[in-house]
Design an enzyme around this catalytic site. Sequence first.
Site, PDB file in Angstrom:
ATOM      1  N   GLY A  91       0.768  -1.245   0.000  1.00  0.00           N
ATOM      2  CA  GLY A  91       0.000   0.000   0.000  1.00  0.00           C
ATOM      3  C   GLY A  91       0.796   1.291   0.000  1.00  0.00           C
ATOM      4  O   GLY A  91       0.335   2.297  -0.523  1.00  0.00           O
TER       5      GLY A  91
ATOM      6  N   ASP B 128      -4.569   1.541  10.899  1.00  0.00           N
ATOM      7  CA  ASP B 128      -5.982   1.258  11.164  1.00  0.00           C
ATOM      8  C   ASP B 128      -6.095   0.766  12.616  1.00  0.00           C
ATOM      9  O   ASP B 128      -6.149   1.566  13.534  1.00  0.00           O
ATOM     10  CB  ASP B 128      -6.403   0.216  10.120  1.00  0.00           C
ATOM     11  CG  ASP B 128      -7.856  -0.208  10.202  1.00  0.00           C
ATOM     12  OD1 ASP B 128      -8.679   0.547  10.713  1.00  0.00           O
ATOM     13  OD2 ASP B 128      -8.178  -1.316   9.734  1.00  0.00           O
TER      14      ASP B 128
HETATM   15  P1  5GP Z   1      -3.656  -2.303  10.848  1.00  0.00           P
HETATM   16  O1  5GP Z   1      -2.657  -3.377  11.092  1.00  0.00           O
HETATM   17  O2  5GP Z   1      -3.246  -0.939  11.405  1.00  0.00           O
HETATM   18  O3  5GP Z   1      -5.042  -2.697  11.293  1.00  0.00           O
HETATM   19  O4  5GP Z   1      -3.830  -2.142   9.291  1.00  0.00           O
HETATM   20  C1  5GP Z   1      -2.809  -1.746   8.532  1.00  0.00           C
HETATM   21  C2  5GP Z   1      -2.966  -2.152   7.088  1.00  0.00           C
HETATM   22  O5  5GP Z   1      -4.298  -2.533   6.732  1.00  0.00           O
HETATM   23  C3  5GP Z   1      -2.646  -0.948   6.249  1.00  0.00           C
HETATM   24  O6  5GP Z   1      -1.264  -0.836   6.036  1.00  0.00           O
HETATM   25  C4  5GP Z   1      -3.447  -1.231   4.989  1.00  0.00           C
HETATM   26  O7  5GP Z   1      -2.669  -2.006   4.117  1.00  0.00           O
HETATM   27  C5  5GP Z   1      -4.651  -2.003   5.467  1.00  0.00           C
HETATM   28  N1  5GP Z   1      -5.811  -1.106   5.628  1.00  0.00           N
HETATM   29  C6  5GP Z   1      -6.320  -0.599   6.776  1.00  0.00           C
HETATM   30  N2  5GP Z   1      -7.373   0.205   6.545  1.00  0.00           N
HETATM   31  C7  5GP Z   1      -7.540   0.230   5.201  1.00  0.00           C
HETATM   32  C8  5GP Z   1      -8.482   0.913   4.329  1.00  0.00           C
HETATM   33  O8  5GP Z   1      -9.381   1.683   4.706  1.00  0.00           O
HETATM   34  N3  5GP Z   1      -8.310   0.697   2.994  1.00  0.00           N
HETATM   35  C9  5GP Z   1      -7.343  -0.118   2.494  1.00  0.00           C
HETATM   36  N4  5GP Z   1      -7.291  -0.258   1.181  1.00  0.00           N
HETATM   37  N5  5GP Z   1      -6.448  -0.777   3.278  1.00  0.00           N
HETATM   38  C10 5GP Z   1      -6.553  -0.600   4.616  1.00  0.00           C
HETATM   39 MG    MG Z   2      -0.186  -1.319   4.500  1.00  0.00          MG
END
Ligand code: 5GP
Ligand code: MG
Length: 177
Positions: A48, A106
């Site tokens: 991403g 996130d």
């Molecule tokens: P976390 O580990 O903080 O829950 O999520 C991190 C990863 O989840 C981010 O680096 C991203 O790749 C993916 N992610 C989290 N939220 C979103 C979103 O709203 N859209 C997309 N496309 N990917 C997300």
């Molecule tokens: Mg990511």
Amino acid sequence: MSIIKIHDKEFVPYLSAESIRNRVNELADAINNDFSGKRPLFIAILNGSFMFAADLFRCLTIESELCFIKLASYRGMKSSGKVVTSIGLEEDIFGKDIVIVEDIVDTGKTLHHFLPKLLHQQPRSLKIATLLHKPEATQFPLTLDYIGFSIPNKFVVGYGLDYDGLGRNLKEIYQLK
Ligand code: 5GP
Ligand code: MG
């Protein structure tokens, strides 16, 4: 910009290409200031963050290094819960100033699992730069040093972020309708 459809879902325009560009410039200015005289290593997390990392890196005027690693915990629109490292870190980070580059924080789970592994290698300093942050989704609190935009807890695509593989090429960021 208007409503777009990716797979089965509709998305509405949320952040314009210009507002992203302006904010990335501001983050780069702050980093240029904070790391003046140092030589940080930027570790960008694939997939991403590739677009954010490229645009941010282009705006840096300090000496700096860049590498990529791949961590993933997402399948479709929900976090799968597991964090998988599919491309590991080859660089020696001992004594270095590290800046992690993320597309979006996130729940915080991805970095929460990864940071101890990095800290174990004793970098001199460790900062986090993320283009997007969803404060309402936090489950694993982290100190985020550079935040592009704090956004509501809604799924977004574009500017590197995908929905099931598609949408990464969009110049703007769209929000689930
Ligand atoms: P976390 O580990 O903080 O829950 O999520 C991190 C990863 O989840 C981010 O680096 C991203 O790749 C993916 N992610 C989290 N939220 C979103 C979103 O709203 N859209 C997309 N496309 N990917 C997300
Ligand atoms: Mg990511």
